[in-house]
Design a protein around this motif. Structure first.
Motif, PDB file in Angstrom:
ATOM      1  N   MET A   1      -9.136  -1.491   1.836  1.00 28.57           N
ATOM      2  CA  MET A   1      -7.778  -1.861   1.771  1.00 28.57           C
ATOM      3  C   MET A   1      -7.636  -2.270   3.255  1.00 28.57           C
ATOM      4  N   THR A   2      -6.891  -3.529   3.295  1.00 33.66           N
ATOM      5  CA  THR A   2      -6.644  -3.907   4.538  1.00 33.66           C
ATOM      6  C   THR A   2      -5.472  -3.174   5.200  1.00 33.66           C
ATOM      7  N   VAL A   3      -4.969  -3.654   6.324  1.00 36.98           N
ATOM      8  CA  VAL A   3      -3.963  -2.904   7.064  1.00 36.98           C
ATOM      9  C   VAL A   3      -2.726  -3.348   6.408  1.00 36.98           C
ATOM     10  N   ALA A   4      -2.518  -4.646   5.983  1.00 36.95           N
ATOM     11  CA  ALA A   4      -1.348  -5.206   5.275  1.00 36.95           C
ATOM     12  C   ALA A   4      -1.261  -4.529   3.755  1.00 36.95           C
ATOM     13  N   ALA A   5      -2.095  -4.333   3.145  1.00 45.08           N
ATOM     14  CA  ALA A   5      -2.003  -3.762   1.715  1.00 45.08           C
ATOM     15  C   ALA A   5      -1.756  -2.288   2.106  1.00 45.08           C
ATOM     16  N   ALA A  62      -5.173  -4.360  -4.349  1.00 40.83           N
ATOM     17  CA  ALA A  62      -5.929  -4.493  -3.015  1.00 40.83           C
ATOM     18  C   ALA A  62      -7.232  -3.771  -2.961  1.00 40.83           C
ATOM     19  N   GLY A  63      -7.327  -2.603  -3.462  1.00 40.68           N
ATOM     20  CA  GLY A  63      -8.353  -1.816  -3.409  1.00 40.68           C
ATOM     21  C   GLY A  63      -9.587  -1.523  -4.494  1.00 40.68           C
ATOM     22  N   GLN A  71      -6.291   5.532  -2.164  1.00 39.03           N
ATOM     23  CA  GLN A  71      -5.577   5.295  -1.022  1.00 39.03           C
ATOM     24  C   GLN A  71      -4.068   5.117  -1.392  1.00 39.03           C
ATOM     25  N   LEU A 111       0.540 -11.636   3.114  1.00 45.51           N
ATOM     26  CA  LEU A 111      -0.403 -11.201   3.831  1.00 45.51           C
ATOM     27  C   LEU A 111      -1.526 -10.446   2.911  1.00 45.51           C
ATOM     28  N   VAL A 112      -0.974  -9.848   1.905  1.00 43.60           N
ATOM     29  CA  VAL A 112      -1.761  -8.908   1.085  1.00 43.60           C
ATOM     30  C   VAL A 112      -2.399  -9.897   0.098  1.00 43.60           C
ATOM     31  N   THR A 114      -3.096 -13.196   0.356  1.00 47.50           N
ATOM     32  CA  THR A 114      -3.937 -13.804   0.981  1.00 47.50           C
ATOM     33  C   THR A 114      -5.184 -13.404   1.686  1.00 47.50           C
ATOM     34  N   GLY A 115      -5.194 -12.085   2.175  1.00 44.85           N
ATOM     35  CA  GLY A 115      -6.267 -11.348   2.628  1.00 44.85           C
ATOM     36  C   GLY A 115      -6.963 -10.627   1.616  1.00 44.85           C
TER      37      GLY A 115
END
Length: 115
Positions: A1-5, A62-63, A71, A111-112, A114-115
């Motif tokens: 999981m990204t920081v934005a997510a 996201a994850g 998460q 951001l979520v 696209t990332g």
């Protein structure tokens, strides 16, 4: 999981838990100095549960199904602690913080995606 997510899940969870807390008469009186009207309590509960569902959907998107729910639980823990801290020390700030978290969550969404 990204920081934005993670930030998106935290912001949605914070707004959801704030809505659920403000739907209770005791917390509503602390924040607004008035009892909670029945109609508003129902709307706040519905918004809170919808926010938790959106937060879960964002975490799974996201994850994935392997790590997303784990998460999500972690982000719920952090957001619930923030709501408890605000209710304990500055209950009047809870409504402002919850309403600020929603536009920030909307800003995190691209951001979520696209990332």
């Amino acid at each position: 999981m990204t920081v934005a997510a993670l930030a998106l899940c935290l912001l949605l969870g914070f707004s959801a838990f704030s809505s659920l807390a403000l739907s209770l008469d005791r917390h509503h009186r602390a924040a607004f100095r008035t009892p909670v009207p029945k109609r508003r309590a129902g709307g706040l509960r519905a918004a809170g549960w919808a926010g938790l569902a959106l937060s879960f959907a964002a975490a799974v998107a996201a994850g994935g199904w392997n790590f997303g729910p784990v998460q999500w639980i972690g982000s719920l823990t952090g957001s619930a602690l923030l709501v408890v801290a605000l209710m304990a020390y500055q209950p009047g700030w809870l409504r402002i913080a919850a309403l600020t978290a929603l536009p920030l969550a909307v800003l995190m969404l691209p951001l979520v995606l696209t990332g």
